[in-house]
Every structure is written in C-alpha cells, then in structure tokens.
Design a protein around this motif. Structure first.
Motif, mmCIF file in Angstrom:
data_model
loop_
_atom_site.group_PDB
_atom_site.id
_atom_site.type_symbol
_atom_site.label_atom_id
_atom_site.label_comp_id
_atom_site.label_asym_id
_atom_site.label_seq_id
_atom_site.Cartn_x
_atom_site.Cartn_y
_atom_site.Cartn_z
ATOM 1 N N MET A 1 -76.783 15.836 -8.852
ATOM 2 C CA MET A 1 -77.521 14.938 -9.749
ATOM 3 C C MET A 1 -77.423 13.486 -9.275
ATOM 4 N N MET A 2 -78.484 12.754 -9.442
ATOM 5 C CA MET A 2 -78.450 11.325 -9.146
ATOM 6 C C MET A 2 -78.904 10.552 -10.383
ATOM 7 N N LYS A 3 -78.538 9.286 -10.390
ATOM 8 C CA LYS A 3 -78.914 8.459 -11.537
ATOM 9 C C LYS A 3 -79.802 7.310 -11.080
ATOM 10 N N ALA A 4 -80.770 6.956 -11.914
ATOM 11 C CA ALA A 4 -81.572 5.767 -11.640
ATOM 12 C C ALA A 4 -81.566 4.904 -12.897
ATOM 13 N N PHE A 5 -81.432 3.613 -12.677
ATOM 14 C CA PHE A 5 -81.478 2.670 -13.793
ATOM 15 C C PHE A 5 -82.752 1.833 -13.662
ATOM 16 N N VAL A 6 -83.593 1.916 -14.668
ATOM 17 C CA VAL A 6 -84.836 1.149 -14.673
ATOM 18 C C VAL A 6 -84.703 0.025 -15.698
ATOM 19 N N GLU B 1 -81.066 15.695 -7.573
ATOM 20 C CA GLU B 1 -80.705 15.075 -6.294
ATOM 21 C C GLU B 1 -81.913 15.086 -5.358
ATOM 22 N N GLY B 2 -82.123 13.958 -4.693
ATOM 23 C CA GLY B 2 -83.188 13.906 -3.703
ATOM 24 C C GLY B 2 -84.525 13.402 -4.224
ATOM 25 N N THR B 3 -84.573 13.002 -5.500
ATOM 26 C CA THR B 3 -85.817 12.429 -6.030
ATOM 27 C C THR B 3 -86.098 11.106 -5.313
ATOM 28 N N PRO B 4 -87.265 10.959 -4.692
ATOM 29 C CA PRO B 4 -87.539 9.717 -3.971
ATOM 30 C C PRO B 4 -87.862 8.565 -4.926
ATOM 31 N N GLU B 5 -87.578 7.357 -4.462
ATOM 32 C CA GLU B 5 -87.806 6.185 -5.309
ATOM 33 C C GLU B 5 -89.286 6.047 -5.669
ATOM 34 N N SER B 6 -90.176 6.561 -4.794
ATOM 35 C CA SER B 6 -91.610 6.464 -5.097
ATOM 36 C C SER B 6 -91.949 7.238 -6.372
ATOM 37 N N LYS B 7 -91.229 8.351 -6.620
ATOM 38 C CA LYS B 7 -91.439 9.134 -7.842
ATOM 39 C C LYS B 7 -91.025 8.327 -9.066
ATOM 40 N N LYS C 1 -78.514 5.285 -8.032
ATOM 41 C CA LYS C 1 -77.111 5.558 -7.702
ATOM 42 C C LYS C 1 -76.915 7.062 -7.564
ATOM 43 N N SER C 2 -76.346 7.480 -6.483
ATOM 44 C CA SER C 2 -76.002 8.896 -6.371
ATOM 45 C C SER C 2 -74.709 9.149 -7.122
ATOM 46 N N ALA C 3 -74.663 10.215 -7.888
ATOM 47 C CA ALA C 3 -73.464 10.465 -8.712
ATOM 48 C C ALA C 3 -72.581 11.532 -8.066
#
Lengths: 79, 79
Positions: free
Chosen positions: A1-6, A49-55, A77-79
């Motif tokens: 799993m990865m995390k993104a903060f918007v 995991e592996g979701t690109p930033e463009s998504k 951030k990769s968790a």
C-alpha cells in the motif's frame, strides 16, 4: 500500500470567508499576532502500490478539487 | 511575517463519513486503486514574526481543533 496526501487550497484572489472568520475569531479571543488565515483541505488516500502520480492528478481534476477556484498539491509516500 | 501550517485530522477510530464518500466515489468513477480516504483540514496562518509555537498550540486547543476527536500537527515556516 502507498499513501498520497492531496492538499487543496483556494487560489490567490478567491475570497475565503472561512479563513477570514478564523483570523477574526483568533484576534478576538486574545491572539493579536494573527495577521491572516486561509483554510484548505487535505485528503489522505490509501492506494494500491504502484499507482502513478498521473492517476492521482486525474482524481484531483475529476473529484477532489475544483480547478476553477482551487489549486492542489500532491505528495506521495510509500508505506 | 512568518507562516504556520496547522493540519487537523480526525483521530484514528473516529468515523469519517466524508472520507468514506470520497473513496466510494473515486471507486465508482473509475479509480479501483483507491483503498480508503480520509479528509482533514489545513489552516495557513500568517503570524507576526517571533510568535512562539506554544502560542500556535494554544490557538489549536482553543479554536482550530476539537481535541476530543481531532489531532493536529503544526509546521512553522519563516517567510
């Protein structure tokens, strides 16, 4: 799993009544050192995991931010 | 002038219907890679130079966050 903060903020020049209310109230309750305040929102996403930033950018444009009045920043951030 | 960024989040275990709605909607509109979402707020404060972090903490406890269900983080930047 990865995390993104918007982080979504109103663009410069867009009226921010909520921020104004915060600054006023802080002044009123004894914090004269507050000159101004702006309120935005932060959305924490748990992603596969592996979701690109463009998504993530696409999610912002389609749902998370209103591009007419808001700007956003993405932090991954990769968790 | 200095800037402080206060990020306010719901504590773990507190129901976050708005976050759930975001995750659901993203799944529905074609982003199956979203596993979960949480929404918080960020308050950008313009402060007089030299405001101590303890003052900002006091603002959080008195107005910006609800300590019963929310936690907060303070980040200070001199401008």
């Amino acid at each position: 799993m990865m995390k993104a903060f918007v982080t979504v903020k109103l663009k410069n020049g867009v009226l921010d009544p909520q921020g104004k209310a915060i600054a006023h109230t802080l002044n009123d309750i004894g914090f004269p050192e507050v000159l101004a305040a702006n309120q935005g929102k932060v959305i924490e996403l748990d992603l596969k995991e592996g979701t690109p930033e463009s998504k993530i950018k696409e999610m912002c444009d389609k749902l998370l931010a209103n591009p007419v009045i808001e700007s956003y920043q993405i932090e991954v951030k990769s968790a």
